[in-house]
Write an enzyme that holds these catalytic residues in place. Structure first.
Site, PDB file in Angstrom:
ATOM      1  N   LYS A 116       0.812  -1.222   0.000  1.00  0.00           N
ATOM      2  CA  LYS A 116       0.000   0.000   0.000  1.00  0.00           C
ATOM      3  C   LYS A 116       0.845   1.273   0.000  1.00  0.00           C
ATOM      4  CE  LYS A 116      -3.732  -2.115   2.666  1.00  0.00           C
ATOM      5  NZ  LYS A 116      -4.883  -2.422   1.853  1.00  0.00           N
ATOM      6  N   GLU A 200      -2.034   6.927   8.424  1.00  0.00           N
ATOM      7  CA  GLU A 200      -2.687   7.961   7.632  1.00  0.00           C
ATOM      8  C   GLU A 200      -3.851   8.584   8.376  1.00  0.00           C
ATOM      9  OE1 GLU A 200      -3.631   5.710   4.059  1.00  0.00           O
ATOM     10  OE2 GLU A 200      -5.646   5.316   4.773  1.00  0.00           O
ATOM     11  N   HIS A 235     -14.079  -3.472   8.705  1.00  0.00           N
ATOM     12  CA  HIS A 235     -13.445  -3.072   7.445  1.00  0.00           C
ATOM     13  C   HIS A 235     -13.663  -4.086   6.325  1.00  0.00           C
ATOM     14  CE1 HIS A 235     -11.632   0.040   9.809  1.00  0.00           C
ATOM     15  NE2 HIS A 235     -10.959  -0.829  10.541  1.00  0.00           N
ATOM     16  N   ARG A 297      -7.316  -7.603  -9.501  1.00  0.00           N
ATOM     17  CA  ARG A 297      -8.029  -8.868  -9.758  1.00  0.00           C
ATOM     18  C   ARG A 297      -9.507  -8.550  -9.951  1.00  0.00           C
ATOM     19  NH1 ARG A 297     -10.701  -8.794  -4.872  1.00  0.00           N
ATOM     20  NH2 ARG A 297      -9.461  -8.141  -3.090  1.00  0.00           N
TER      21      ARG A 297
HETATM   22  P1  ADP Z   1      -7.856  -3.849   2.733  1.00  0.00           P
HETATM   23  O1  ADP Z   1      -6.609  -4.197   2.005  1.00  0.00           O
HETATM   24  O2  ADP Z   1      -7.981  -4.588   4.014  1.00  0.00           O
HETATM   25  O3  ADP Z   1      -9.051  -3.914   1.853  1.00  0.00           O
HETATM   26  P2  ADP Z   1      -8.154  -0.929   2.605  1.00  0.00           P
HETATM   27  O4  ADP Z   1      -7.018   0.017   2.599  1.00  0.00           O
HETATM   28  O5  ADP Z   1      -8.875  -1.138   1.326  1.00  0.00           O
HETATM   29  O6  ADP Z   1      -7.637  -2.319   3.181  1.00  0.00           O
HETATM   30  O7  ADP Z   1      -9.188  -0.474   3.733  1.00  0.00           O
HETATM   31  C1  ADP Z   1     -10.266  -1.279   4.128  1.00  0.00           C
HETATM   32  C2  ADP Z   1     -11.358  -0.417   4.699  1.00  0.00           C
HETATM   33  O8  ADP Z   1     -10.904   0.369   5.801  1.00  0.00           O
HETATM   34  C3  ADP Z   1     -11.919   0.604   3.728  1.00  0.00           C
HETATM   35  O9  ADP Z   1     -12.905   0.051   2.901  1.00  0.00           O
HETATM   36  C4  ADP Z   1     -12.466   1.671   4.654  1.00  0.00           C
HETATM   37  O10 ADP Z   1     -13.736   1.311   5.140  1.00  0.00           O
HETATM   38  C5  ADP Z   1     -11.500   1.658   5.803  1.00  0.00           C
HETATM   39  N1  ADP Z   1     -10.462   2.704   5.627  1.00  0.00           N
HETATM   40  C6  ADP Z   1      -9.295   2.556   4.972  1.00  0.00           C
HETATM   41  N2  ADP Z   1      -8.573   3.705   5.003  1.00  0.00           N
HETATM   42  C7  ADP Z   1      -9.300   4.598   5.698  1.00  0.00           C
HETATM   43  C8  ADP Z   1      -9.092   5.955   6.103  1.00  0.00           C
HETATM   44  N3  ADP Z   1      -7.967   6.612   5.817  1.00  0.00           N
HETATM   45  N4  ADP Z   1     -10.060   6.565   6.821  1.00  0.00           N
HETATM   46  C9  ADP Z   1     -11.193   5.909   7.146  1.00  0.00           C
HETATM   47  N5  ADP Z   1     -11.450   4.630   6.812  1.00  0.00           N
HETATM   48  C10 ADP Z   1     -10.508   3.970   6.099  1.00  0.00           C
HETATM   49  P1  ADP Z   2     -12.910  -7.781  -1.669  1.00  0.00           P
HETATM   50  O1  ADP Z   2     -12.759  -6.314  -1.593  1.00  0.00           O
HETATM   51  O2  ADP Z   2     -13.084  -8.232  -3.096  1.00  0.00           O
HETATM   52  O3  ADP Z   2     -13.903  -8.357  -0.731  1.00  0.00           O
HETATM   53  P2  ADP Z   2     -10.810  -9.089  -0.019  1.00  0.00           P
HETATM   54  O4  ADP Z   2      -9.361  -8.712  -0.042  1.00  0.00           O
HETATM   55  O5  ADP Z   2     -11.562  -8.899   1.227  1.00  0.00           O
HETATM   56  O6  ADP Z   2     -11.474  -8.276  -1.252  1.00  0.00           O
HETATM   57  O7  ADP Z   2     -10.884 -10.591  -0.447  1.00  0.00           O
HETATM   58  C1  ADP Z   2     -11.521 -10.991  -1.583  1.00  0.00           C
HETATM   59  C2  ADP Z   2     -12.220 -12.269  -1.351  1.00  0.00           C
HETATM   60  O8  ADP Z   2     -11.314 -13.316  -1.609  1.00  0.00           O
HETATM   61  C3  ADP Z   2     -12.728 -12.531   0.048  1.00  0.00           C
HETATM   62  O9  ADP Z   2     -13.960 -11.964   0.316  1.00  0.00           O
HETATM   63  C4  ADP Z   2     -12.808 -14.020   0.033  1.00  0.00           C
HETATM   64  O10 ADP Z   2     -14.064 -14.450  -0.442  1.00  0.00           O
HETATM   65  C5  ADP Z   2     -11.711 -14.431  -0.894  1.00  0.00           C
HETATM   66  N1  ADP Z   2     -10.558 -14.901  -0.167  1.00  0.00           N
HETATM   67  C6  ADP Z   2      -9.505 -14.168   0.209  1.00  0.00           C
HETATM   68  N2  ADP Z   2      -8.614 -14.923   0.837  1.00  0.00           N
HETATM   69  C7  ADP Z   2      -9.115 -16.163   0.868  1.00  0.00           C
HETATM   70  C8  ADP Z   2      -8.654 -17.395   1.403  1.00  0.00           C
HETATM   71  N3  ADP Z   2      -7.497 -17.500   2.044  1.00  0.00           N
HETATM   72  N4  ADP Z   2      -9.470 -18.461   1.275  1.00  0.00           N
HETATM   73  C9  ADP Z   2     -10.626 -18.366   0.631  1.00  0.00           C
HETATM   74  N5  ADP Z   2     -11.100 -17.244   0.102  1.00  0.00           N
HETATM   75  C10 ADP Z   2     -10.363 -16.149   0.218  1.00  0.00           C
HETATM   76 MG    MG Z   3      -9.475  -2.782   0.246  1.00  0.00          MG
END
Ligand code: ADP
Ligand code: ADP
Ligand code: MG
Length: 657
Positions: A116, A200, A235, A297
């Site tokens: 990130k 952040e 989240h 993806r």
């Molecule tokens: P992940 O890789 O787990 O998806 P993200 O960076 O996409 O991580 O963040 C997941 C969630 O956390 C976001 O969908 C949002 O709801 C919350 N989030 C992330 N960054 C911020 C931020 N700077 N302020 C508030 N909420 C945040």
């Molecule tokens: P999204 O924003 O698309 O929900 P995530 O990073 O939360 O992205 O993960 C995508 C999806 O991939 C998850 O909701 C889950 O269904 C699947 N996934 C991720 N890791 C695994 C795992 N280790 N085993 C099975 N499914 C997984």
């Molecule tokens: Mg995310």
């Protein structure tokens, strides 16, 4: 176009990819773990290869075995789905080295967006707005705390290698920074093998709005509009929709351009999602959104984009991977109506969303206009502890948001799942919640409304208990009557059941198990008709048709208002686990892996203190002490697989006071 594709994934996404590939005339090859031998996606594929034991590390994440299966089956392409290997640059490289097409972006783009902090620096250079914060390499607590102070609280600590909401902590004051940092780093090290974090600004009233992008290998990049995924818990997304409520043409244009820029900056090819966080305190504004990360993806929530664009994203992925040019430009794309997706999980909202496993005794979804169901299981299948607890995605499309939400709510109301507990009723309550309907929500909406959404502990559903017990008793009487009738010529069931000891008593207590716990119902025969009473609810023979029932081998699941109640015959000779446990032992709430044990024999613990962590279905569950006391025994080590109900820690008997 190639003629065959191997799907390096499982469950609903594997089924979904197979459907499109088949329609395009491709041969489909599945790979699967031992646990998935009889899975729907394996049955659907033209060919299947077993690649290892149930844990993902030993099967779905085994690059070499998947490549070997692809070679031996002559697969020309591999689609990784989402999760698993979909964002592993080494996997994309291994495919290329084996001369197989990877259905996804170039390994270099996966790498560039994989961390990130680096991703933020990169897109910022391309002019994309990023959340203010520290994205550098220094990791000492003193320095990071100083940075947090400069950024201004609240701040968010995030694992740079993060995903799935792990390694993320909101910190509201300086005093709490160090402890939050430590736990974020520990979680990140455990989950990703990389403890590094960034800090952040925590955006207030945050809305998660992401943009679907598509690029071909010939330099064309477009966006397919946005999705709003602000309904989240921990989240993690729960309900997603397209387009975003309150979106203006100006903001859509600004976000779309930023997303396309971000994709261009890494030489992107294929389907990708650029996630933004918007500060919605004053509604959506074009100068108030920031890049969070790019998912390189296909996304779980892609069906809502398919619904409003009329495109098949998997077909596009396959065509682009085969070298075809995108068949449209930005100006050819338009939005049709509104779509919403709900993620139906095997989890119990009444018990803090604890994942739930077990056999699906019944499973059925409605067919209705505008409703699409994506699932990887059918009735009789097992929800195992090894994988994601998602049972299905229920997707509704309509001419406008209100219609789409009405359709989704109605579809959820007609969805039947018996066996593992599910979030069906919770999703329906969300769909109907006035705050969500109004469009004025943010990512904190679910947490602020848990009570109103029914995600609270509730006592047993007494009406359902009475109905279930009535069902079981009637069946027993019928069986008895049948066996009697086969021996004697004459007889109404009542005469035939003379030998049945319940008959003839005015009132009779009858022991049963409700969701595994022993209890009693009362039987009575007012006017010769059987009536069963549980607490304050009574069911009579004529009510028996009122409920929806699903049989289990030794009981019945009663479905009412989205809740499930399992009623079983009580077998006095079966071991009563419930009562073996005198409150002195801490047991595993589900099958899973014990990832940490924080105490040792002799330790003094407080009530509510965290004693251990069990991980199952991608989630961590803290086991807390039920009371203050001394740890007498620790029966399992960190790293061990534990079965549901297994005793892990025993407290010394409480001193008499
Ligand atoms: P992940 O890789 O787990 O998806 P993200 O960076 O996409 O991580 O963040 C997941 C969630 O956390 C976001 O969908 C949002 O709801 C919350 N989030 C992330 N960054 C911020 C931020 N700077 N302020 C508030 N909420 C945040
Ligand atoms: P999204 O924003 O698309 O929900 P995530 O990073 O939360 O992205 O993960 C995508 C999806 O991939 C998850 O909701 C889950 O269904 C699947 N996934 C991720 N890791 C695994 C795992 N280790 N085993 C099975 N499914 C997984
Ligand atoms: Mg995310």
């Amino acid at each position: 176009m190639f003629s065959s594709v191997l799907i390096a994934n499982r469950g609903e996404i594997a089924c979904r990819i197979i459907r499109t590939a088949r329609r395009m005339g491709l041969r489909t090859i599945a790979v699967h773990s031992e646990a998935d031998r009889n899975a729907l996606f394996v049955e659907m594929a033209d060919e299947a290869h077993e690649i290892g034991p149930p844990p993902p590390r030993e099967s779905y994440l085994q690059v070499d075995r998947i490549i070997a299966a692809a070679k031996s089956s002559g697969a020309e392409a591999i689609h990784p789905g989402y999760g698993f290997l979909s964002e592993r640059a080494e996997f994309a490289e291994a495919c290329a080295a084996a001369g197989i097409v990877f259905v996804g972006p170039p390994a270099s783009a996966i790498k560039a967006m994989g961390l990130k902090d680096a991703a933020k620096a990169l897109v910022a250079q391309a002019g994309v707005p990023v959340v203010p914060g520290y994205h550098g390499s220094r990791q000492d607590p003193e320095f990071l705390r100083q940075k947090a102070y400069e950024i201004g609280y609240p701040v968010l600590i995030k694992a740079v290698a993060g995903g799935g909401g792990k390694g993320m902590r909101r910190v509201d004051k300086q005093l709490e920074f160090e402890a939050a940092l430590e736990s974020a780093q520990r979680e990140a090290a455990n989950a990703f093998g990389d403890p590094r974090v960034l800090v952040e600004k925590y955006i207030l009233s945050p809305r998660h709005i992401e943009v679907q992008v598509f690029a071909d290998a010939h330099g064309n990049v477009v966006h397919l509009f946005e999705r709003d995924c602000s309904l989240q818990r921990r989240h993690q997304k729960v309900i997603e929709e397209a387009p975003a409520p309150g979106m203006t043409a100006e903001m859509r244009d600004a976000m779309g351009r930023a997303a396309v820029e971000a994709a261009r900056s890494v030489g992107y090819v294929g389907a990708g999602t650029v996630e933004f966080i918007a500060d919605a305190r004053q509604g959506l504004r074009p100068d108030r959104f920031f890049f969070m990360e790019m998912n390189t993806r296909l996304q779980v929530e892609h069906p809502v984009t398919e619904a409003v664009t009329g495109l098949d994203l998997v077909e596009l992925q396959l065509r682009v991977a085969a070298g075809e040019t995108l068949p449209f430009g930005q100006d050819d794309l338009s939005l049709d109506g509104h779509a919403v997706e709900a993620r139906l999980y095997a989890e119990d909202p009444e018990r803090s969303f604890l994942p739930s496993t077990g056999r699906l005794w019944a499973l059925s979804f409605p067919e209705a206009p505008g409703i699409r169901i994506d699932t990887g299981v059918r009735a009789g299948d097992e929800v195992t502890p090894f994988y994601d607890p998602m049972i299905a995605k229920v997707i509704a499309h309509g001419p406008d948001r209100g219609t789409a939400l009405d359709r989704l709510s109605a579809a959820l109301g007609r969805t039947i799942v018996a066996g593992p507990k599910t979030n069906t009723a919770f999703l329906r309550a969300l769909c109907d919640a006035p705050g969500f309907r109004s469009g004025a929500f943010d990512t904190g909406f679910i947490d602020r409304n848990l009570d109103a959404l029914g995600a609270v502990e509730r006592g047993p559903d007494e009406k359902a208990v009475a109905l279930g017990a009535l069902r079981l008793i009637q069946e027993e009487l019928d069986d008895l009557a049948a066996s009697h009738a086969s021996r004697s010529e004459h007889g109404s069931p009542w005469d035939a059941s003379d030998g049945f000891q319940l008959v003839g008593e005015r009132r009779q207590a009858f022991p049963i198990l409700v969701d595994g716990a022993r209890t009693e119902v009362t039987l009575a025969w007012p006017k010769g008709e059987l009536a069963v009473t549980a607490g304050g609810a009574t069911a009579r023979a004529r009510d028996a048709e009122a409920g929806v029932f699903a049989r289990t081998p030794d009981g019945v699941v009663v479905l009412a208002d989205g809740r499930q109640t399992l009623v079983q015959r009580y077998d006095p000779f079966a071991v009563d686990l419930e009562h073996l446990d005198s409150g002195d032992s801490i047991t595993a709430p589900m099958h899973g892996k014990l990832v940490a044990v924080f105490v040792a024999p002799g330790d003094q613990v407080e009530k509510g203190q965290r004693l251990a962590i069990v991980e199952a279905m991608k989630m961590e569950h803290a086991l807390v002490s039920p009371r203050a006391g001394e740890v007498a025994e620790v029966l399992a080590e960190a790293g061990a697989q534990v079965a549901e109900g297994a005793r892990l820690i025993v407290l010394a008997p409480a001193a008499e006071s």
